[in-house]
Each structure stands twice: as C-alpha cells, then as structure tokens.
Write an enzyme that holds these catalytic residues in place. Structure first.
Site, short mmCIF file in Angstrom:
data_model
loop_
_atom_site.label_atom_id
_atom_site.label_comp_id
_atom_site.label_asym_id
_atom_site.label_seq_id
_atom_site.Cartn_x
_atom_site.Cartn_y
_atom_site.Cartn_z
CG ASP A 138 18.45 3.97 17.32
OD1 ASP A 138 18.43 3.40 16.21
OD2 ASP A 138 19.41 4.66 17.71
CB ALA A 196 27.29 2.95 17.42
#
Length: 348
Positions: free
Chosen positions: A251, A267
């Site tokens: 990720d 984020a």
C-alpha cells in the site's frame, strides 16, 4: 529459500497493492517498485479514476514509460468500481488481459475515493459478473458512516458489508486489502479459499502509539489507520503462522511533503524504498523467516492463479540509513522510516 545469517535469497516478490500516482510523482516513484518486484497490482484511484479499458491501457503505458532500462516489471491494472460502471466494459478488460482485478472503494474512504461505491447493492450486477468470470474483487474494508469511530471502521465493515456480500456471492474471489485488526485477521483465517488478505509493513511494525505518543508522526498516518497493539500482534501472529492466504501488499502511497506536513495532512506511507527489508525484519523478529518467501513471492501468485516469478532477490544484513527526503519536482517525498537505520536491504 536459503537463509544464511547474513543473506536472504527469495524468489522475486510481487507487490499486490501499490499506488504509483501519475505525472512527475509517477516518474519518481515507479523505479522503487520496478527495481524489486516482478509485478504489482496498481491502484486505480487517480484524480480521474481508471474506469475504462482505454484509460487503463493509457495508464499502463505511462507506468511502463517510467520503468528504467534493465528493470523487468509488469504492472497489473485494476478497474475502479463506481455505481454506474458498465459490467460489459469490465468483462472486456478482463478478457483482453487489461484488468487483473477490480477495486471497491467505499465512497470517501481514502484518497481519491469520492467516486467510490455508495452501496454494494448498487454494483451487484457487476459483482455477479465478476463472480462468473473468476475476477478478483479487491476491497478497502472500511465503512465511512459519520457515526462510526475511525478505529472501528474495519470491524464494522466485516459485519455489515463483507460477510453479507460473501454470503450472497459465495464463489467471488475477494482480497481484503491492508487488514489492520484482529477481527480481520480472524475473519480471513476462518474464511474459504477464495478469501485472502494483504498486509502492509507499517501495520506489522507499528501501532497507534507509535503514531501519536510524544507528538504526531504524519508519515505514519495512513488509512486504514494504525490500531492498538493487540491488533498489530494479531497481524504478526497471522504471518508468522505461515498462513498461505496472506501476502505482501505494501500500500505504498506517496504524497509530497507539503501535503503530509500540513494542518490537514493526507493519508499514506511511501514505503516502496524500504518495504521488503521491513517485512524481513518483522519475520526475523517473529522467528518466522521460514515463511518469508511464501508471504512475499508465492502466496499471491497462488491466489491469483499466476506463475511464480523466475528471478531471485537477495536481501543482505547490512545496516543502511533511509534518506530523509527524495527529490520530487518542486517539492520532496519523505519515505517511510526516513532517517532511520534498517537491518535488511535489497542487494543491488
């Protein structure tokens, strides 16, 4: 796998969840992934999301154009699911080898997800088509209701979305991406063979105390957010057990420094430069290096029905310092573990 005390040699790994962005950012970050991994599942959440075959082909070419000479790398493209997505377009992309999987973002769950799915019912015809095709569904598993605490979003998603979906479409292949809780770890462990999970290095290495105690560390802020240590330990226990339906998905999600270090920061952790060594350190700490190669290089291909990479990668126990910054056009990137010394690094 051979594992002398100073060297780990494994089949070339794949990254089953990465964000490569676009433009100057893409050109900067792609080499960090293409140097190490044979393949990567590329997330489709660009500012203009990848919802058509033509858009995916064009994006894939931009990625390939950014791969340095000598890197043997294949980007695996994904389709961004929306309430209005055409199932025929998705099927065409799958049959033509353009789309490897499709991604379900609950609307507004993370970066560039405003176009995401408002309810599973809205895309049920598409999901039914995917089940019939054997096309994997990649899921960002969080609810986004305002009344649900951010630390509870994943567990609530399992109960209200994931389990009803899987009960309804029992043959659908699902990857529960970047799991962060003991609830998700247990759910995947108890699930059928068509349910798998990816796990990031940051969720194995850190918990919310690391992000919040003694000052806020914005470069550990990602979604799903880091949880308490009991959840971190559950993830570590899952990978240390040799569970075969969990595999590497970094990720890696780059944002420029000024978008991270601000009053409303984005984020995402840009972990591509150090992720493989970070995973190695975790497996070593857990006395689980016997399962390291499978997690990085074997479990993912097995779930996706793809061949294992033919090349090899060596990691060496050679303490190196992660750079504080990486140049980016008129800004910079702060990598995961910036300024810290890491035990394992990929042999160049």
């Amino acid at each position: 796998m051979t594992a002398p005390s100073q060297v780990l040699k494994i089949r070339r790994p794949d990254d089953w969840h990465v964000h490569l962005r676009d433009g100057d950012m893409l050109k900067t970050v792609v080499p960090y992934t293409s140097e190490i991994y044979g393949r990567a599942i590329v997330m489709p959440n660009l500012a203009s999301p990848i919802t058509t075959v033509d858009a995916a082909i064009a994006y894939r070419q931009r990625i390939l154009d950014a791969v340095p000479a000598g890197h043997d790398f294949t980007p695996l493209m994904t389709c961004y699911l929306t309430d209005s997505l055409d199932a025929d377009e998705l099927e065409r992309g799958f049959h033509e080898g353009v789309f490897t999987a499709a991604k379900l973002y609950p609307a507004n769950a993370t970066t560039n997800s405003s176009h995401g799915v408002t309810s599973v019912d809205a895309i049920m015809p598409v999901l039914e088509r995917m089940e019939k095709l054997g096309m994997p569904l990649l899921v960002h598993g969080e609810v986004t209701h305002a009344d649900v605490d951010i630390f509870d979003r994943e567990a609530r998603f399992i109960d209200t979305v994931m389990e009803p979906l899987r009960q309804r479409l029992t043959a659908l292949k699902v990857v529960f991406e970047h799991i962060t809780t003991k609830d998700a770890a247990q759910y995947v462990r108890d699930g059928s063979d068509n349910l798998a999970a990816t796990i990031t290095p940051q969720h194995l290495m850190f918990n919310r105390n690391d992000m919040l105690v003694g000052g806020i560390r914005p470069h550990l802020y990602c979604l799903p957010i880091l949880k308490r240590n009991i959840h971190q330990q559950a993830l570590r226990d899952l990978v240390a057990s040799g569970f075969t339906r969990a595999f590497l998905g970094t990720d890696s999600a780059p944002h420029s420094r000024h978008r991270k270090e601000t009053r409303c920061g984005c984020a995402g952790c840009f972990n591509a430069p150090s992720a493989l060594g970070s995973y190695a350190a975790v497996f070593e700490e857990m006395n689980a290096l016997a399962h390291f190669e499978a997690f990085c290089s074997l479990n993912g291909p097995q779930f996706y029905g793809l061949p294992v990479n033919t090349g090899w990668v060596e990691l060496v126990r050679d303490e190196q310092q992660i750079p504080e910054n990486i140049a980016l056009a008129d800004d910079s990137l702060v990598p995961f573990l910036a300024g810290e010394t890491v035990r394992w690094s990929v042999k160049k």
